[in-house]
Design a protein around this motif. Structure first.
Motif, PDB file in Angstrom:
ATOM      1  N   UNK A 181      49.455  47.690  79.434  1.00 55.88           N
ATOM      2  CA  UNK A 181      48.007  47.574  79.218  1.00 55.88           C
ATOM      3  C   UNK A 181      47.670  46.251  78.558  1.00 55.88           C
ATOM      4  N   UNK A 182      46.604  45.635  79.060  1.00 62.75           N
ATOM      5  CA  UNK A 182      46.063  44.451  78.382  1.00 62.75           C
ATOM      6  C   UNK A 182      44.837  44.888  77.604  1.00 62.75           C
ATOM      7  N   UNK A 183      44.812  44.545  76.318  1.00 62.11           N
ATOM      8  CA  UNK A 183      43.675  44.824  75.435  1.00 62.11           C
ATOM      9  C   UNK A 183      42.792  43.584  75.395  1.00 62.11           C
ATOM     10  N   UNK A 184      41.494  43.776  75.595  1.00 59.12           N
ATOM     11  CA  UNK A 184      40.487  42.715  75.484  1.00 59.12           C
ATOM     12  C   UNK A 184      39.549  43.097  74.336  1.00 59.12           C
ATOM     13  N   UNK A 185      39.405  42.213  73.369  1.00 61.43           N
ATOM     14  CA  UNK A 185      38.500  42.445  72.237  1.00 61.43           C
ATOM     15  C   UNK A 185      37.474  41.313  72.189  1.00 61.43           C
ATOM     16  N   UNK A 186      36.187  41.672  72.206  1.00 60.45           N
ATOM     17  CA  UNK A 186      35.100  40.689  72.128  1.00 60.45           C
ATOM     18  C   UNK A 186      34.181  41.103  70.983  1.00 60.45           C
ATOM     19  N   UNK A 187      34.031  40.239  69.991  1.00 62.86           N
ATOM     20  CA  UNK A 187      33.174  40.535  68.833  1.00 62.86           C
ATOM     21  C   UNK A 187      32.145  39.427  68.678  1.00 62.86           C
ATOM     22  N   UNK A 188      30.876  39.810  68.553  1.00 64.77           N
ATOM     23  CA  UNK A 188      29.804  38.839  68.372  1.00 64.77           C
ATOM     24  C   UNK A 188      29.179  38.957  66.995  1.00 64.77           C
ATOM     25  N   UNK A 189      28.663  37.835  66.507  1.00 61.27           N
ATOM     26  CA  UNK A 189      28.034  37.810  65.187  1.00 61.27           C
ATOM     27  C   UNK A 189      26.831  36.889  65.207  1.00 61.27           C
ATOM     28  N   UNK A 190      25.674  37.404  64.720  1.00 61.37           N
ATOM     29  CA  UNK A 190      24.491  36.551  64.593  1.00 61.37           C
ATOM     30  C   UNK A 190      24.693  35.494  63.519  1.00 61.37           C
ATOM     31  N   UNK A 191      25.462  35.825  62.501  1.00 60.76           N
ATOM     32  CA  UNK A 191      25.770  34.855  61.451  1.00 60.76           C
ATOM     33  C   UNK A 191      26.964  34.015  61.892  1.00 60.76           C
ATOM     34  N   UNK A 192      27.003  32.730  61.556  1.00 63.31           N
ATOM     35  CA  UNK A 192      28.147  31.911  61.948  1.00 63.31           C
ATOM     36  C   UNK A 192      29.449  32.465  61.356  1.00 63.31           C
ATOM     37  N   UNK A 193      30.481  32.496  62.181  1.00 65.51           N
ATOM     38  CA  UNK A 193      31.788  32.934  61.710  1.00 65.51           C
ATOM     39  C   UNK A 193      32.512  31.747  61.083  1.00 65.51           C
ATOM     40  N   UNK A 194      33.429  32.028  60.146  1.00 63.42           N
ATOM     41  CA  UNK A 194      34.232  30.931  59.597  1.00 63.42           C
ATOM     42  C   UNK A 194      34.986  30.238  60.731  1.00 63.42           C
ATOM     43  N   UNK A 195      35.149  28.960  60.613  1.00 68.99           N
ATOM     44  CA  UNK A 195      35.855  28.197  61.652  1.00 68.99           C
ATOM     45  C   UNK A 195      37.336  28.103  61.309  1.00 68.99           C
ATOM     46  N   UNK A 196      38.192  28.082  62.351  1.00 65.34           N
ATOM     47  CA  UNK A 196      39.626  27.979  62.087  1.00 65.34           C
ATOM     48  C   UNK A 196      39.974  26.633  61.471  1.00 65.34           C
ATOM     49  N   UNK A 197      41.047  26.598  60.696  1.00 63.87           N
ATOM     50  CA  UNK A 197      41.439  25.311  60.094  1.00 63.87           C
ATOM     51  C   UNK A 197      41.859  24.308  61.165  1.00 63.87           C
ATOM     52  N   UNK A 198      41.613  23.041  60.904  1.00 62.62           N
ATOM     53  CA  UNK A 198      41.966  22.007  61.877  1.00 62.62           C
ATOM     54  C   UNK A 198      43.384  21.556  61.671  1.00 62.62           C
TER      55      UNK A 198
END
Length: 198
Positions: A181-198
């Motif tokens: 099985x492949x799991x697909x997770x999609x989560x949306x947020x009206x508030x900006x999410x933290x950005x990943x470190x560069x």
């Protein structure tokens, strides 16, 4: 007695016509400007699919941002973070055995809740700017065979896994071959999410 000079009727009409023409020209220029501004702000299709994706959204970072623990046995892990002016969307997908998928999903679901079948699939080739096609996968909404879907929000189930969730999310579980099985997770947020470190 001197009479005040008045413009001839044709001169008055010409002045009114010139005023109307100048107003229409101004509106036309403004309309073209607004249209170009809108077009410049809307990326073309190929650019639109590449636009607005954060570069360093690894599966590990995304799972942590969502408050999830991905099974250690998971393979083909992929993730993305799409940011735009309206909302942010975090995507996470991985493949596990169907038995492991059920163990992963069960603590996230409300007691007695069952995942539904995809009874209204999108047509093959369907894509979205914030979807899984960015991860070189077909959108899960296009599958019916072996597809189960649900949505969950934090603390809907009385489990540590549900309490740890950071966002509401749509879940697709696709058993694309028997026992896998492949799991697909999609989560949306009206508030900006933290950005990943560069």
């Amino acid at each position: 007695m001197n009479r005040p000079t008045t413009a001839a009727p044709w001169q008055r009409r010409l002045a009114i016509a010139a005023g109307v023409f100048a107003g229409l020209c101004t509106l036309g220029v403004l309309g073209v400007f607004l249209m170009l501004t809108y077009e410049w702000g809307q990326p073309a299709d190929a650019e639109g699919r590449a636009c607005c994706w954060e570069k360093n959204a690894t599966p590990e970072w995304t799972a942590d941002a969502l408050g999830l623990r991905v099974p250690e046995t998971a393979t083909d892990r992929r993730a993305g973070l799409h940011s735009n002016v309206q909302y942010d969307a975090a995507l996470l997908t991985f493949t596990v055995s169907t038995e492991e998928a059920d163990r992963f999903l069960q603590p996230l679901l409300r007691e007695g809740a069952q995942m539904a079948r995809n009874r209204h699939p999108e047509k093959q080739g369907y894509t979205r700017s914030d979807g899984f096609s960015h991860l070189d996968l077909p959108e899960p909404e296009t599958f019916t065979e072996g597809m189960r879907i649900t949505s969950v929000c934090p603390r809907e189930a009385n489990t540590p896994e549900s309490n740890a969730l950071g966002l509401c999310m749509n879940i697709h579980a696709h058993e694309f071959q028997p026992g896998t099985t492949r799991i697909y997770l999609w989560a949306g947020s009206d508030a900006p999410l933290p950005k990943p470190p560069t």
